[in-house]
Design an enzyme around this catalytic site. Structure first.
Site, PDB file in Angstrom:
ATOM      1  N   ASP A 126      -7.175  -6.102 -16.344  1.00  0.00           N
ATOM      2  CA  ASP A 126      -7.626  -5.711 -15.005  1.00  0.00           C
ATOM      3  C   ASP A 126      -8.369  -6.870 -14.322  1.00  0.00           C
ATOM      4  O   ASP A 126      -8.163  -7.143 -13.128  1.00  0.00           O
ATOM      5  CB  ASP A 126      -8.539  -4.481 -15.137  1.00  0.00           C
ATOM      6  CG  ASP A 126      -8.815  -3.795 -13.818  1.00  0.00           C
ATOM      7  OD1 ASP A 126      -7.971  -3.873 -12.906  1.00  0.00           O
ATOM      8  OD2 ASP A 126      -9.879  -3.161 -13.696  1.00  0.00           O
ATOM      9  N   LYS A 172      -0.632  -3.399   0.188  1.00  0.00           N
ATOM     10  CA  LYS A 172      -0.325  -3.168  -1.227  1.00  0.00           C
ATOM     11  C   LYS A 172       0.166  -4.447  -1.906  1.00  0.00           C
ATOM     12  O   LYS A 172       1.052  -5.138  -1.383  1.00  0.00           O
ATOM     13  CB  LYS A 172       0.743  -2.078  -1.367  1.00  0.00           C
ATOM     14  CG  LYS A 172       0.237  -0.718  -0.965  1.00  0.00           C
ATOM     15  CD  LYS A 172       1.188   0.389  -1.371  1.00  0.00           C
ATOM     16  CE  LYS A 172       2.482   0.347  -0.609  1.00  0.00           C
ATOM     17  NZ  LYS A 172       3.327   1.520  -0.913  1.00  0.00           N
TER      18      LYS A 172
HETATM   19  C1  LIG Z   1      -9.004 -20.261  -4.825  1.00  0.00           C
HETATM   20  C2  LIG Z   1     -10.233 -19.489  -4.334  1.00  0.00           C
HETATM   21  C3  LIG Z   1     -11.252 -19.120  -5.376  1.00  0.00           C
HETATM   22  C4  LIG Z   1     -11.911 -17.835  -5.114  1.00  0.00           C
HETATM   23  C5  LIG Z   1     -12.435 -17.221  -6.373  1.00  0.00           C
HETATM   24  C6  LIG Z   1     -12.164 -15.753  -6.446  1.00  0.00           C
HETATM   25  C7  LIG Z   1     -12.690 -15.151  -7.677  1.00  0.00           C
HETATM   26  C8  LIG Z   1     -12.392 -13.689  -7.691  1.00  0.00           C
HETATM   27  C9  LIG Z   1     -13.399 -12.944  -8.395  1.00  0.00           C
HETATM   28  C10 LIG Z   1     -13.194 -11.470  -8.184  1.00  0.00           C
HETATM   29  C11 LIG Z   1     -12.777 -10.835  -9.424  1.00  0.00           C
HETATM   30  C12 LIG Z   1     -12.592  -9.403  -9.271  1.00  0.00           C
HETATM   31  C13 LIG Z   1     -11.996  -8.862 -10.505  1.00  0.00           C
HETATM   32  C14 LIG Z   1     -12.421  -7.491 -10.715  1.00  0.00           C
HETATM   33  C15 LIG Z   1     -11.244  -6.632 -11.011  1.00  0.00           C
HETATM   34  C16 LIG Z   1     -11.667  -5.258 -11.230  1.00  0.00           C
HETATM   35  C17 LIG Z   1     -10.946  -4.348 -10.285  1.00  0.00           C
HETATM   36  C18 LIG Z   1     -11.271  -2.923 -10.575  1.00  0.00           C
HETATM   37  O1  LIG Z   1     -11.392  -2.536 -11.680  1.00  0.00           O
HETATM   38  S1  LIG Z   1     -11.445  -1.842  -9.299  1.00  0.00           S
HETATM   39  C19 LIG Z   1     -12.064  -0.360 -10.064  1.00  0.00           C
HETATM   40  C20 LIG Z   1     -11.005   0.663 -10.295  1.00  0.00           C
HETATM   41  N1  LIG Z   1     -10.417   1.080  -9.057  1.00  0.00           N
HETATM   42  C21 LIG Z   1     -11.001   1.984  -8.239  1.00  0.00           C
HETATM   43  O2  LIG Z   1     -12.073   2.488  -8.499  1.00  0.00           O
HETATM   44  C22 LIG Z   1     -10.243   2.318  -6.967  1.00  0.00           C
HETATM   45  C23 LIG Z   1     -10.422   3.754  -6.539  1.00  0.00           C
HETATM   46  N2  LIG Z   1      -9.460   4.063  -5.505  1.00  0.00           N
HETATM   47  C24 LIG Z   1      -9.724   3.790  -4.194  1.00  0.00           C
HETATM   48  O3  LIG Z   1     -10.843   3.396  -3.827  1.00  0.00           O
HETATM   49  C25 LIG Z   1      -8.603   3.992  -3.210  1.00  0.00           C
HETATM   50  O4  LIG Z   1      -7.671   4.910  -3.723  1.00  0.00           O
HETATM   51  C26 LIG Z   1      -7.874   2.654  -2.875  1.00  0.00           C
HETATM   52  C27 LIG Z   1      -8.888   1.665  -2.271  1.00  0.00           C
HETATM   53  C28 LIG Z   1      -7.241   2.031  -4.146  1.00  0.00           C
HETATM   54  C29 LIG Z   1      -6.774   2.951  -1.871  1.00  0.00           C
HETATM   55  O5  LIG Z   1      -7.325   3.728  -0.863  1.00  0.00           O
HETATM   56  P1  LIG Z   1      -7.076   3.400   0.698  1.00  0.00           P
HETATM   57  O6  LIG Z   1      -7.524   2.016   1.006  1.00  0.00           O
HETATM   58  O7  LIG Z   1      -7.679   4.545   1.443  1.00  0.00           O
HETATM   59  O8  LIG Z   1      -5.525   3.375   0.746  1.00  0.00           O
HETATM   60  P2  LIG Z   1      -4.514   4.508   1.262  1.00  0.00           P
HETATM   61  O9  LIG Z   1      -4.776   5.831   0.624  1.00  0.00           O
HETATM   62  O10 LIG Z   1      -4.496   4.399   2.752  1.00  0.00           O
HETATM   63  O11 LIG Z   1      -3.174   3.934   0.641  1.00  0.00           O
HETATM   64  C30 LIG Z   1      -2.646   2.690   1.019  1.00  0.00           C
HETATM   65  C31 LIG Z   1      -1.278   2.596   0.384  1.00  0.00           C
HETATM   66  O12 LIG Z   1      -1.448   2.485  -1.065  1.00  0.00           O
HETATM   67  C32 LIG Z   1      -0.727   3.550  -1.713  1.00  0.00           C
HETATM   68  N3  LIG Z   1      -1.501   3.968  -2.885  1.00  0.00           N
HETATM   69  C33 LIG Z   1      -2.838   4.137  -2.985  1.00  0.00           C
HETATM   70  N4  LIG Z   1      -3.176   4.491  -4.232  1.00  0.00           N
HETATM   71  C34 LIG Z   1      -2.024   4.529  -4.942  1.00  0.00           C
HETATM   72  C35 LIG Z   1      -1.728   4.799  -6.309  1.00  0.00           C
HETATM   73  N5  LIG Z   1      -2.681   5.093  -7.199  1.00  0.00           N
HETATM   74  N6  LIG Z   1      -0.448   4.724  -6.701  1.00  0.00           N
HETATM   75  C36 LIG Z   1       0.539   4.394  -5.835  1.00  0.00           C
HETATM   76  N7  LIG Z   1       0.313   4.122  -4.520  1.00  0.00           N
HETATM   77  C37 LIG Z   1      -0.953   4.192  -4.090  1.00  0.00           C
HETATM   78  C38 LIG Z   1      -0.622   4.665  -0.666  1.00  0.00           C
HETATM   79  O13 LIG Z   1       0.443   5.537  -0.951  1.00  0.00           O
HETATM   80  C39 LIG Z   1      -0.408   3.835   0.597  1.00  0.00           C
HETATM   81  O14 LIG Z   1       0.935   3.369   0.617  1.00  0.00           O
HETATM   82  P3  LIG Z   1       1.808   3.359   1.982  1.00  0.00           P
HETATM   83  O15 LIG Z   1       1.854   4.792   2.424  1.00  0.00           O
HETATM   84  O16 LIG Z   1       1.020   2.465   2.926  1.00  0.00           O
HETATM   85  O17 LIG Z   1       3.127   2.780   1.568  1.00  0.00           O
END
Ligand SMILES: CCCCCCCCCCCCCCCCCC(=O)SCCNC(=O)CCNC(=O)[C@H](O)C(C)(C)COP(=O)(O)OP(=O)(O)OC[C@H]1O[C@@H](n2cnc3c(N)ncnc32)[C@H](O)[C@@H]1OP(=O)(O)O
Length: 205
Positions: A126, A172
């Site tokens: 993840d 997505k």
């Molecule tokens: C070079 C530059 C350098 C920069 C350095 C950068 C360094 C980066 C450092 C950052 C590191 C971060 C890493 C951390 C990773 C951990 C991530 C987690 O664990 S997170 C923790 C665990 N995760 C959570 O806790 C997340 C909990 N869930 C949520 O908060 C929300 O459900 C959501 C945000 C995921 C989507 O909500 P929402 O924004 O309201 O979205 P909508 O409802 O409007 O849907 C949009 C579209 O998506 C579809 N779709 C959606 N879901 C599903 C699904 N399951 N299945 C299938 N499809 C799905 C839906 O059908 C629709 O499709 P369409 O109709 O447009 O075609």
């Protein structure tokens, strides 16, 4: 246990005495690949107010409460002491939309005796996919994650997680990855995932 501010802000993705020979060799190989800019070493901290933290502010209605919460917070895979949990370093290739994580799982990550816990493996998958997603499209969260655990990963061994962006559809992002041994002969796990870029109009709380 509380950590000093120095430890909280230290880049923990650099070699430390707990790293095995394999881990150091791989790290050096990717640092070498980073010299021409095609790969980039991504630092990682227990806790740090980064651009991502700034970006995430808009999703919280009460900024003061969020700041209080964040002052206690630590990145989960960085919350264990050196060598005991998740030792890892990530490298990103911007041209190919790929993130590689070299990972050595320590003794506190045991599941079945002698092997890594599936939850620990899922955490690193993840984290790697999440990093690949965030670098590619900005703040995004895991919507779904599907993992096939094909072979058990021995505790203390070094593995390579190779992740890539497969497809982007609006907000997505579909990503996949595999985990292999250092010699690439063993495939330990494979995973596919969907990350959704957060909509600035939607609050998380
Ligand atoms: C070079 C530059 C350098 C920069 C350095 C950068 C360094 C980066 C450092 C950052 C590191 C971060 C890493 C951390 C990773 C951990 C991530 C987690 O664990 S997170 C923790 C665990 N995760 C959570 O806790 C997340 C909990 N869930 C949520 O908060 C929300 O459900 C959501 C945000 C995921 C989507 O909500 P929402 O924004 O309201 O979205 P909508 O409802 O409007 O849907 C949009 C579209 O998506 C579809 N779709 C959606 N879901 C599903 C699904 N399951 N299945 C299938 N499809 C799905 C839906 O059908 C629709 O499709 P369409 O109709 O447009 O075609």
């Amino acid at each position: 246990r509380s950590f000093s501010s120095e430890v909280m802000h230290m880049d923990l993705s650099l070699p430390n005495p707990s790293w095995s020979e394999d881990m150091r060799l791989l790290f050096d190989q990717f640092m070498k690949k980073s010299e021409d800019g095609s790969w980039k070493h991504l630092p990682s901290y227990k806790s740090k107010f980064t651009q991502e933290t700034e970006d995430i502010k808009i999703y919280f209605p009460d900024e003061k409460l969020m700041k209080e919460k964040l002052s206690q917070a630590q990145l989960f895979p960085r919350s264990l002491e050196e060598g005991l949990g998740f030792e890892y370093a990530m490298f990103h290739n911007c041209v190919e939309d790929r993130t590689v994580c070299i990972f050595q799982g320590g003794p506190y990550l045991q599941g079945v005796p002698g092997f890594l816990h599936g939850g620990a493996i899922a955490t690193m998958i993840d984290a790697t996919l999440g990093t690949c997603a965030v670098v590619a499209i900005g703040v995004a969260m895991t919507a779904s994650l599907n993992i096939s655990f094909k072979r058990p990963i021995p505790l203390g061994s070094v593995v390579v997680i190779n992740s890539q962006v497969d497809k982007v559809e609006g907000r997505k992002l579909f990503l996949s990855c595999n985990i292999r041994s250092v010699d690439e002969k063993t495939v330990y796990s494979e995973a596919t995932s969907l990350f959704v870029k957060l909509d600035p109009k939607t609050r998380l709380t």
